[in-house]
Design a protein around this motif. Structure first.
Motif, PDB file in Angstrom:
ATOM      1  N   ASP A 141       0.836  -1.207   0.000  1.00  0.00           N
ATOM      2  CA  ASP A 141       0.000   0.000   0.000  1.00  0.00           C
ATOM      3  C   ASP A 141       0.865   1.249   0.000  1.00  0.00           C
ATOM      4  O   ASP A 141       1.628   1.489   0.921  1.00  0.00           O
ATOM      5  N   TYR A 142       0.740   2.034  -1.072  1.00  0.00           N
ATOM      6  CA  TYR A 142       1.496   3.281  -1.149  1.00  0.00           C
ATOM      7  C   TYR A 142       0.549   4.483  -1.189  1.00  0.00           C
ATOM      8  O   TYR A 142      -0.660   4.320  -1.363  1.00  0.00           O
ATOM      9  N   VAL A 149      -1.284   7.614  -4.879  1.00  0.00           N
ATOM     10  CA  VAL A 149      -2.450   7.499  -5.756  1.00  0.00           C
ATOM     11  C   VAL A 149      -3.700   7.391  -4.877  1.00  0.00           C
ATOM     12  O   VAL A 149      -3.734   6.589  -3.945  1.00  0.00           O
ATOM     13  N   GLU A 174      -6.913   6.001  -3.982  1.00  0.00           N
ATOM     14  CA  GLU A 174      -7.540   4.733  -4.354  1.00  0.00           C
ATOM     15  C   GLU A 174      -9.006   4.886  -4.745  1.00  0.00           C
ATOM     16  O   GLU A 174      -9.571   4.028  -5.410  1.00  0.00           O
ATOM     17  N   GLU A 188      -1.537  -2.725  -2.265  1.00  0.00           N
ATOM     18  CA  GLU A 188      -2.042  -1.433  -2.738  1.00  0.00           C
ATOM     19  C   GLU A 188      -3.490  -1.568  -3.212  1.00  0.00           C
ATOM     20  O   GLU A 188      -3.835  -2.492  -3.957  1.00  0.00           O
ATOM     21  N   GLY A 189      -4.314  -0.601  -2.810  1.00  0.00           N
ATOM     22  CA  GLY A 189      -5.738  -0.672  -3.122  1.00  0.00           C
ATOM     23  C   GLY A 189      -6.116  -0.277  -4.541  1.00  0.00           C
ATOM     24  O   GLY A 189      -7.116  -0.757  -5.073  1.00  0.00           O
TER      25      GLY A 189
HETATM   26 CA    CA Z   1      -2.627   3.152  -1.358  1.00  0.00          CA
END
Ligand code: CA
Length: 645
Positions: free
Chosen positions: A201-202, A205, A207, A227-228
């Motif tokens: 998960d970053y 962006v 989501e 990451e979603g």
């Molecule tokens: Ca994320």
């Protein structure tokens, strides 16, 4: 009085507070337990929520302090699917934070989620296993969104840019049923590992925002959650987990191992869950107290502190165990320390067998860091200190082949920069023994000419070879340089690596670092893959040939002795003679010649008959080899690989 920094660095602190129980939230039929490590807290409150975002807490529950800085709460209820965060009070200041040990989360990772992981397993997951360890490592780097964003990929719109696209086994160009794209294309290429650019998960962006929003993702928010924006539903914390597992499963069942790009050297912001939980503990500081910035991203993790090291180790083991990940690529490994990298190597080996899980990393950092004095960093000066199965990207061969990265106009061997015998020998040996304190064996070397960073190989060749910089145009001279570059890179000892699309002259229009460029610039252009199918075939042939060359696959410290002779008759032409004895090869010796000359070159050959394995036209010549003796002619800008039985 000790400053906070001095206190965290002191052996007494580690002695008193190092805590190696599993941290996070764990639920099951017998109840749910929460464990958070906060040695500095006066108070910790757990807040439970129905949703991943919005709305107030359903309940607020104080945690109980235990030994060693541990805070816990135990309930008989199975809280699977419930969202949560904490209020942590340190030095009289109360901050809200998600759980740094969370294994699931809601939209944008703002709240953590309690999850029964067994319900995220796709059908057949317990039987999922990686394909057998291949005789050579060939790594293909992809970005989840790049990979299927192009409408010509034939991927249905709902799955474009998602984990789901990695599971589709029969996509073709515009759905024409003829020209494979995505997974069906990659599985025929001859690569053994797919490396996924950040899938944890970053933060860069949204989501819940524009589906076209793009970032490489080197900005961690939740280290142990996928990451979603790559999930079909980023709001339900279970979906992203299941869909990443499905992607790993699909890659495995198509004969590909999976490497995850991990970024344990910095967080998206200093104001992270780690920081909000135990302010400053996980971060290096400059003497004036401001954050160290060796990452160039505003902060550096203090990997040398025991609970930070434990955090990183636990995270790596978790991905390997829960998601069946087969290898890890450490971003800016030069900011991490040697004892931790060796410990990760050891723990992976202990659980899965020696060398089963790959470890590779970058031996550099963006700037100087402020680690505790005496910390041995896993950087270029300390490769010799690292376990021989911790591998590193080889910038020396990269620059020798295509030119110095830091100068736009610099040329390497293939684009007219010349070569000398010593440099050629070192490239072929994967630089083993070539520098003081450097590579000990080719197992430590990852040969590459392109990765997500910097110009693509093709763009570089256009910049040095076409004054008008026509990046889209596939000019024959530049295609020849590309083939030669690939031939050099794939005949060096060490692991092999390339950026997806290098094999079809991928262009990003000359943009150097596209981390925040639109998906349009970053996406793999599947039409171009078909237009440049001859170049793709050349890569395919070289990789298939490589599997038959034990002399080049040798990763032992003795591999360097296989280099029998080097000749460089002119600075634009060189050849090496290699001992190729070993299992699976009919050829005892190899004669590999490389020419960047604009005219044909005739080279005298060592005695005996030589079979043409690859030449300017075909890298599949070894399937029906012609025999030459005495001398061989190299076409302009080409490689010639010969084998002797
Ligand atoms: Ca994320």
């Amino acid at each position: 009085m000790l400053s906070m920094k001095e206190r965290f660095d002191s052996p007494a602190f580690q002695e008193a507070y190092h805590c190696d129980v599993p941290l996070g939230a764990f639920c099951g039929a017998r109840g749910t337990v929460f464990r958070l490590w906060v040695p500095t807290a006066q108070d910790v409150i757990l807040r439970l929520y129905r949703e991943g975002t919005g709305g107030g807490p359903m309940e607020q529950i104080p945690l109980r302090p235990e030994k060693r800085g541990l805070w816990t709460y135990i309930t008989e209820k199975d809280l699977d699917g419930v969202y949560y965060d904490y209020l942590v009070t340190v030095d009289g200041e109360t901050r809200s934070t998600a759980d740094p040990y969370a294994r699931a989360c809601g939209l944008n990772g703002e709240r953590s989620m309690i999850i029964d992981l067994s319900r995220t397993d796709p059908a057949g997951w317990p039987e999922d296993h990686a394909p057998p360890l291949p005789p050579e490592t060939v790594i293909y780097e992809i970005h989840v969104k790049d990979f299927s964003w192009d409408p010509a990929s034939g991927v249905p719109e709902a799955y474009r840019g998602k984990f789901k696209a990695l599971c589709l086994e029969d996509t073709t160009l515009n759905g024409d049923g003829k020209h494979p794209t995505c997974l069906s294309y990659v599985k025929g290429l001859g690569v053994t590992h797919v490396q996924l650019m950040p899938v944890f998960d970053y933060g860069s962006v949204d989501e819940g925002g524009d589906p076209a929003a793009f970032n490489w993702g080197y900005d961690p928010v939740n280290y142990n959650v996928p990451e979603g924006s790559y999930a079909t539903d980023p709001r339900d914390g279970a979906v992203r987990i299941r869909e990443l597992k499905e992607a790993v499963q699909a890659l495995h069942s198509n004969g590909l191992r999976v490497i995850m790009d991990v970024v344990y050297n910095h967080t998206y912001r200093l104001d992270s869950w780690l920081w909000r939980t135990v302010p400053w503990y996980y971060y290096r500081q400059k003497p004036d107290g401001t954050p160290s910035d060796g990452s160039g991203c505003g902060n550096d993790l203090a990997t040398e502190r025991s609970m930070c090291a434990q955090y990183i180790l636990d995270s790596v083991l978790y991905w390997a165990e829960e998601y069946h990940i087969d290898g890890f690529r450490f971003d800016l490994m030069g900011l991490m320390d040697v004892p931790l990298m060796d410990r990760i190597r050891r723990e992976l080996d202990r659980r899965w067998g020696r060398g089963e899980k790959l470890i590779l990393g970058e031996l550099w950092s963006a700037a100087e860091t402020n680690a505790v004095p005496g910390t041995v960093l896993a950087d270029k000066g300390h490769l010799a200190n690292l376990d021989v199965q911790v591998s590193a990207f080889c910038d020396d061969t990269r620059d020798a082949v295509k030119g110095d990265l830091w100068s736009e106009d610099a040329a390497g061997f293939v684009n007219g920069g010349g070569l000398d015998a010593e440099r050629l020998a070192c490239c072929v040996k994967g630089w083993a023994g070539c520098t003081e304190g450097g590579v000990r064996a080719p197992s430590q070397t990852v040969n590459y000419l392109s990765c997500h960073d910097d110009w693509t190989l093709w763009d570089r060749l256009v910049m040095t070879g076409d004054l008008e910089r026509r990046f889209q145009l596939c000019q024959p001279e530049l295609l020849r340089q590309n083939r030669l570059a690939a031939a050099v890179n794939f005949t060096c000892q060490g692991h092999l690596f390339f950026l997806s699309g290098e094999e079809f002259a991928r262009t990003k229009g000359g943009v150097k670092n596209t981390y925040a460029s639109p998906a349009e610039v970053n996406r793999l252009d599947w039409s171009r893959a078909w237009e440049n199918r001859e170049l793709v075939e050349y890569y395919r042939g070289l990789l298939a040939l490589r599997m038959r060359l034990p002399g080049l696959r040798d990763k032992t410290p003795e591999a360097a002795k296989r280099l029998l002779a080097v000749t460089v008759p002119a600075e634009d032409c060189g050849a090496v003679l290699v001992d190729n004895r070993g299992e699976g090869s009919p050829w005892k010796r190899l004669f590999m010649a490389y020419s960047a000359a604009k005219e044909g070159v005739s080279l005298p050959l060592p005695r005996g008959d030589w079979e043409i394995l690859a030449d300017a036209r075909s890298s599949f010549a070894w399937r029906e080899p012609c025999v030459v003796r005495d001398a061989a002619v190299l076409e302009p800008v080409s490689a010639l690989i010969l084998g002797q039985r």
